[in-house]
Design a protein around this motif. Structure first.
Motif, PDB file in Angstrom:
ATOM      1  N   ARG A  36       0.843  -1.538  -0.107  1.00 18.65           N
ATOM      2  CA  ARG A  36      -0.091   0.372  -0.438  1.00 18.65           C
ATOM      3  C   ARG A  36       1.574   1.390  -0.368  1.00 18.65           C
ATOM      4  O   ARG A  36       0.761   2.368   0.220  1.00 18.65           O
ATOM      5  CB  ARG A  36      -0.846   0.354   1.576  1.00 18.65           C
ATOM      6  CG  ARG A  36      -1.899  -1.343   1.133  1.00 18.65           C
ATOM      7  CD  ARG A  36      -2.963  -1.366   0.086  1.00 18.65           C
ATOM      8  NE  ARG A  36      -4.312  -0.516   0.171  1.00 18.65           N
ATOM      9  CZ  ARG A  36      -5.007  -0.056  -0.814  1.00 18.65           C
ATOM     10  NH1 ARG A  36      -4.362  -1.066  -2.278  1.00 18.65           N
ATOM     11  NH2 ARG A  36      -5.782   0.643  -0.732  1.00 18.65           N
ATOM     12  N   ALA A  37       2.312   1.541  -0.274  1.00 16.44           N
ATOM     13  CA  ALA A  37       3.095   2.648  -0.183  1.00 16.44           C
ATOM     14  C   ALA A  37       2.464   3.087  -1.506  1.00 16.44           C
ATOM     15  O   ALA A  37       3.209   4.072  -1.853  1.00 16.44           O
ATOM     16  CB  ALA A  37       4.437   2.210  -0.364  1.00 16.44           C
ATOM     17  N   GLY A  38       2.756   2.930  -2.171  1.00 20.54           N
ATOM     18  CA  GLY A  38       1.947   3.732  -3.733  1.00 20.54           C
ATOM     19  C   GLY A  38       2.971   2.787  -5.153  1.00 20.54           C
ATOM     20  O   GLY A  38       2.825   3.797  -6.107  1.00 20.54           O
ATOM     21  N   LYS A  39       3.077   1.836  -4.839  1.00 20.09           N
ATOM     22  CA  LYS A  39       3.692   1.127  -6.331  1.00 20.09           C
ATOM     23  C   LYS A  39       3.517   1.065  -7.812  1.00 20.09           C
ATOM     24  O   LYS A  39       3.941   1.362  -7.993  1.00 20.09           O
ATOM     25  CB  LYS A  39       5.132  -0.374  -5.284  1.00 20.09           C
ATOM     26  CG  LYS A  39       5.617  -0.691  -4.404  1.00 20.09           C
ATOM     27  CD  LYS A  39       6.021  -1.846  -4.010  1.00 20.09           C
ATOM     28  CE  LYS A  39       4.687  -2.584  -4.029  1.00 20.09           C
ATOM     29  NZ  LYS A  39       4.315  -2.627  -2.671  1.00 20.09           N
ATOM     30  N   THR A  40       2.050   0.784  -7.212  1.00 19.55           N
ATOM     31  CA  THR A  40       2.050   0.560  -8.474  1.00 19.55           C
ATOM     32  C   THR A  40       1.047   2.167  -9.047  1.00 19.55           C
ATOM     33  O   THR A  40       1.273   2.169 -10.402  1.00 19.55           O
ATOM     34  CB  THR A  40      -0.188  -0.574  -8.106  1.00 19.55           C
ATOM     35  OG1 THR A  40       0.781  -1.411  -7.653  1.00 19.55           O
ATOM     36  CG2 THR A  40      -0.940  -0.702  -9.449  1.00 19.55           C
ATOM     37  N   VAL A  41       0.897   2.811  -7.833  1.00 17.55           N
ATOM     38  CA  VAL A  41       0.155   4.214  -8.471  1.00 17.55           C
ATOM     39  C   VAL A  41       2.089   4.838  -9.322  1.00 17.55           C
ATOM     40  O   VAL A  41       1.697   5.447 -10.277  1.00 17.55           O
ATOM     41  CB  VAL A  41      -0.551   5.217  -7.972  1.00 17.55           C
ATOM     42  CG1 VAL A  41      -0.233   6.063  -8.230  1.00 17.55           C
ATOM     43  CG2 VAL A  41      -1.060   4.276  -7.907  1.00 17.55           C
ATOM     44  N   TRP A 103      -8.666   3.676  -8.726  1.00 17.22           N
ATOM     45  CA  TRP A 103      -7.283   3.714  -8.406  1.00 17.22           C
ATOM     46  C   TRP A 103      -6.870   2.117  -8.893  1.00 17.22           C
ATOM     47  O   TRP A 103      -7.930   1.574  -8.785  1.00 17.22           O
ATOM     48  CB  TRP A 103      -7.023   3.850  -7.251  1.00 17.22           C
ATOM     49  CG  TRP A 103      -7.125   5.004  -6.116  1.00 17.22           C
ATOM     50  CD1 TRP A 103      -7.793   5.198  -5.897  1.00 17.22           C
ATOM     51  CD2 TRP A 103      -6.123   6.130  -6.165  1.00 17.22           C
ATOM     52  NE1 TRP A 103      -7.846   6.710  -5.459  1.00 17.22           N
ATOM     53  CE2 TRP A 103      -6.684   6.876  -5.963  1.00 17.22           C
ATOM     54  CE3 TRP A 103      -4.967   5.976  -7.147  1.00 17.22           C
ATOM     55  CZ2 TRP A 103      -5.698   8.389  -5.893  1.00 17.22           C
ATOM     56  CZ3 TRP A 103      -4.571   6.980  -7.189  1.00 17.22           C
ATOM     57  CH2 TRP A 103      -3.996   8.100  -6.456  1.00 17.22           C
ATOM     58  N   ARG A 106      -3.938  -3.469  -7.172  1.00 17.75           N
ATOM     59  CA  ARG A 106      -2.525  -2.905  -6.953  1.00 17.75           C
ATOM     60  C   ARG A 106      -2.262  -4.801  -7.595  1.00 17.75           C
ATOM     61  O   ARG A 106      -2.672  -5.747  -7.523  1.00 17.75           O
ATOM     62  CB  ARG A 106      -2.250  -3.384  -5.282  1.00 17.75           C
ATOM     63  CG  ARG A 106      -3.778  -3.231  -4.651  1.00 17.75           C
ATOM     64  CD  ARG A 106      -3.523  -3.006  -3.219  1.00 17.75           C
ATOM     65  NE  ARG A 106      -1.863  -3.513  -2.367  1.00 17.75           N
ATOM     66  CZ  ARG A 106      -2.089  -3.947  -1.538  1.00 17.75           C
ATOM     67  NH1 ARG A 106      -3.193  -4.544  -1.306  1.00 17.75           N
ATOM     68  NH2 ARG A 106      -0.871  -4.817  -0.901  1.00 17.75           N
ATOM     69  N   LYS A 334       1.880   9.468  -1.790  1.00 18.33           N
ATOM     70  CA  LYS A 334       0.873  10.163  -1.632  1.00 18.33           C
ATOM     71  C   LYS A 334       0.748  11.974  -0.925  1.00 18.33           C
ATOM     72  O   LYS A 334       0.431  12.319   0.191  1.00 18.33           O
ATOM     73  CB  LYS A 334       0.294   9.669  -0.801  1.00 18.33           C
ATOM     74  CG  LYS A 334      -0.378   8.145  -1.010  1.00 18.33           C
ATOM     75  CD  LYS A 334      -0.770   7.225   0.032  1.00 18.33           C
ATOM     76  CE  LYS A 334      -0.343   5.963  -0.425  1.00 18.33           C
ATOM     77  NZ  LYS A 334      -1.662   4.716   0.333  1.00 18.33           N
ATOM     78  N   ASP A 336      -0.229  14.539  -1.988  1.00 17.51           N
ATOM     79  CA  ASP A 336      -0.771  15.354  -2.230  1.00 17.51           C
ATOM     80  C   ASP A 336      -1.922  15.577  -0.579  1.00 17.51           C
ATOM     81  O   ASP A 336      -2.873  16.322  -1.207  1.00 17.51           O
ATOM     82  CB  ASP A 336      -1.480  14.800  -3.999  1.00 17.51           C
ATOM     83  CG  ASP A 336      -2.351  13.844  -3.645  1.00 17.51           C
ATOM     84  OD1 ASP A 336      -1.509  12.815  -2.657  1.00 17.51           O
ATOM     85  OD2 ASP A 336      -2.763  13.520  -4.641  1.00 17.51           O
ATOM     86  N   HIS A 337      -1.468  14.734   0.109  1.00 22.28           N
ATOM     87  CA  HIS A 337      -3.130  14.595   0.844  1.00 22.28           C
ATOM     88  C   HIS A 337      -2.793  16.175   1.702  1.00 22.28           C
ATOM     89  O   HIS A 337      -2.926  15.944   2.817  1.00 22.28           O
ATOM     90  CB  HIS A 337      -3.177  12.972   2.398  1.00 22.28           C
ATOM     91  CG  HIS A 337      -3.312  12.243   1.236  1.00 22.28           C
ATOM     92  ND1 HIS A 337      -3.197  11.683   0.408  1.00 22.28           N
ATOM     93  CD2 HIS A 337      -4.279  12.199   1.482  1.00 22.28           C
ATOM     94  CE1 HIS A 337      -3.586  10.803   0.670  1.00 22.28           C
ATOM     95  NE2 HIS A 337      -5.356  10.682   1.071  1.00 22.28           N
ATOM     96  N   ALA A 375       2.451  10.529  -7.062  1.00 19.85           N
ATOM     97  CA  ALA A 375       2.212  10.269  -8.217  1.00 19.85           C
ATOM     98  C   ALA A 375       1.482  10.451  -9.115  1.00 19.85           C
ATOM     99  O   ALA A 375       1.476  10.771 -10.309  1.00 19.85           O
ATOM    100  CB  ALA A 375       2.372   8.221  -8.290  1.00 19.85           C
ATOM    101  N   ILE A 376       0.000  10.279  -8.371  1.00 20.98           N
ATOM    102  CA  ILE A 376      -1.733  10.505  -9.078  1.00 20.98           C
ATOM    103  C   ILE A 376      -1.678  12.426  -8.146  1.00 20.98           C
ATOM    104  O   ILE A 376      -2.171  12.318  -7.191  1.00 20.98           O
ATOM    105  CB  ILE A 376      -1.748  10.015  -9.773  1.00 20.98           C
ATOM    106  CG1 ILE A 376      -1.345   8.623 -10.207  1.00 20.98           C
ATOM    107  CG2 ILE A 376      -2.981  10.477  -9.978  1.00 20.98           C
ATOM    108  CD1 ILE A 376      -2.214   7.891 -11.042  1.00 20.98           C
ATOM    109  N   GLU A 431      -9.219   9.206   1.690  1.00 23.48           N
ATOM    110  CA  GLU A 431      -9.105   8.433   0.024  1.00 23.48           C
ATOM    111  C   GLU A 431      -9.011   9.485  -0.690  1.00 23.48           C
ATOM    112  O   GLU A 431     -10.753   9.798  -1.215  1.00 23.48           O
ATOM    113  CB  GLU A 431      -9.362   7.122  -0.256  1.00 23.48           C
ATOM    114  CG  GLU A 431      -8.818   6.275  -0.818  1.00 23.48           C
ATOM    115  CD  GLU A 431      -9.162   5.150  -1.115  1.00 23.48           C
ATOM    116  OE1 GLU A 431      -8.074   4.155  -1.709  1.00 23.48           O
ATOM    117  OE2 GLU A 431      -9.785   4.292  -0.163  1.00 23.48           O
TER     118      GLU A 431
END
Ligand code: GDP
Length: 462
Positions: A36-41, A103, A106, A334, A336-337, A375-376, A431
């Motif tokens: 959930r760290a954000g690898k796919t994104v 999203w 994953r 992330k 952008d949070h 990333a997004i 989210e």
């Protein structure tokens, strides 16, 4: 170093040098992060933005500048014959182009993809040469496996002692209750029975899962217990930490399996993949860890510091494995949070926790750098008014409700926070819905800081 890896190392170097001469080079970039760290994104954004840059879009200004605007064409190269699954950018971009966008699913385990980047070349007098092609091999692998690296420096007895000390503390002690009761009830000379070994393994693995899923803890070893990978749960995994003083057949069996497990990780993952990376990105959801509370945050920090000490301690890794990445970037995802002025704090916080109590990574290791990125990008900066006071905030669309909202996330500390920070207990992390992409993907994906990261990681090689 064993002779085989020495020969392979030499072959790789010669191969790379030969490719450089004819203007065809390979650069292997590994992307990892705890789940959930954000690898796919991250990979989806990297691919979309590089391809868009190849079509002339200025979506990665810092990278463009680092390479003097010489990127000409970028394309995804068809999958080769490797057995590793292919990362599926079409499906991931499809999710972002859907109405409403969602999203990407994953990826678990391993996946890989290659991108060909054609770069303009000029002679020293300014004449044009044929373009140079750099093939960027991307490899995405579970960060859980990285946590096996520190184990290579420990024998079974010291790993057991350290692991049990940790397991008897805080939230771990509660979710590991059944496992701890099981080992405490074992006689010191328990026999080497597979039924016992498997029972202990199952209880230990379940405790690790509960630590991750119920408490957001991250320093969980061995990595394959949580993420067994394509080869499933073999009897090789049937071991677990035992208290000091356990001397019987079961203790020797666990010690043998511990050593065999590490050998197996080395020959199936570290040797074939890890030693061949030139560059490495380690993604960390630092904001998610802040949100999960003190224990989860401190555990994430400890896990990251352990990983950082190994991956950036190139000397040690090189002696052990024959090669290691030369540049390692650590990035808080992330970002952008939080509003723009909090992002410098976020990058500073990653640096603090990655360097941990040890200070600078071992001398002679890989070059390291620290970043905060989205990333997004799903939000814009905004101002929130709380009890008549204005606070820097972000505005985006909430994923589940589909409505716009201004969110004050809380303050990001520049250093691992003081106890008072946790007492106020305030950090919001809703989210957000990703922005909808144009299906042709010509303009790339909005992001924060991807270009700076790529400039540092790849700029010198393009
Ligand atoms: P993985 O398990 O490491 O592959 O994680 P993913 O890439 O699937 O990301 C997990 C979730 O984190 C996503 O579904 C998003 O909800 C969120 N996420 C990831 N990257 C970003 C980002 O740049 N901005 C925002 N706002 N959310 C993100």
């Amino acid at each position: 170093m064993d002779p085989l890896s020495l020969i392979r190392g030499v072959l790789d170097t010669t191969e790379d040098a030969a490719r450089a001469l004819v203007g065809r080079e390979r650069l292997r970039l590994a992307v990892t992060g705890l789940s959930r760290a954000g690898k796919t994104v991250f990979l989806t954004s990297l691919i979309a933005n590089l391809v868009a840059a190849g079509r002339g879009a200025r979506t990665l200004p810092a990278l463009d500048e680092a390479v003097g605007g010489r990127i000409r064409r970028v394309q995804v190269v068809p999958a080769g014959t490797e057995t590793v699954p292919r990362f599926d950018p079409e499906a991931h971009l499809g999710a972002l182009a859907a109405d409403p966008p969602h999203w990407p699913e994953r990826t678990e385990d391993f996946s890989t993809l290659s991108i060909a980047i054609d770069v303009e070349r000029r002679t020293s007098l300014g004449g044009l040469l044929p373009d140079r092609r750099v093939t960027l091999d991307l490899l995405d692998y579970p960060g859980e496996w990285l946590l096996d690296l520190p184990m290579l420096r420990q024998d079974y007895a010291s790993w057991s002692a350290a692991t049990l000390t940790r397991l008897r503390r805080g939230a771990r002690a509660e979710v590991a209750r059944d496992f701890l009761a099981f080992i405490d009830a074992l006689p010191g000379d328990a026999a080497a029975e597979d039924a016992l070994a498997k029972r202990g393994y199952t209880l230990y693995r379940d405790a690790l899962r509960a630590c991750r899923d119920e408490h957001g803890l991250r320093f969980l070893q061995p990595g394959r217990f949580l993420n067994p990978g394509p080869r499933g749960e073999a009897p090789l995994l049937w071991f677990f930490p035992l208290p000091e003083g356990a001397r019987g057949g079961l203790a020797s069996l666990c010690a043998r399996r511990y050593a065999a497990y590490l050998d197996d990780q080395r020959s199936n993952f570290l040797d074939p993949f890890f030693t061949r990376f030139h560059r490495q990105v380690v993604l960390v959801d630092v904001l998610g860890a802040l949100h999960a509370g003190q224990e989860a945050f401190e555990d994430t920090a400890e896990a990251l510091a352990a990983v950082a000490a190994v991956v950036s301690g190139g000397n040690w890794l090189e002696r052990l494995l024959g090669a290691a990445p030369t540049r390692v970037a650590f990035a808080a995802t992330k970002a952008d949070h939080v509003p723009s002025r909090a992002r410098d704090s976020l990058a500073a916080l990653v640096e603090h926790i990655a360097l941990g109590a040890r200070g600078r990574a071992e001398a002679g290791g890989a070059a390291t750098s620290f970043h905060a990125l989205a990333a997004i990008r799903c939000t814009e900066d905004a101002v929130a008014t709380l009890e008549g006071q204005a606070f820097a905030a972000v505005r985006g669309i909430l994923l589940n409700e589909g409505r716009g909202a201004t969110i004050y996330p809380g303050e990001v500390p520049m250093r691992p926070p003081e106890p008072a920070f946790w007492q106020s207990g305030f950090f919001r992390m809703p989210e957000f819905r990703p922005p909808r992409l144009d299906p042709a993907g010509a303009s790339g994906v909005p992001h924060l800081g991807m270009d700076g990261l790529l400039a540092w990681l790849l700029g010198d090689a393009l």
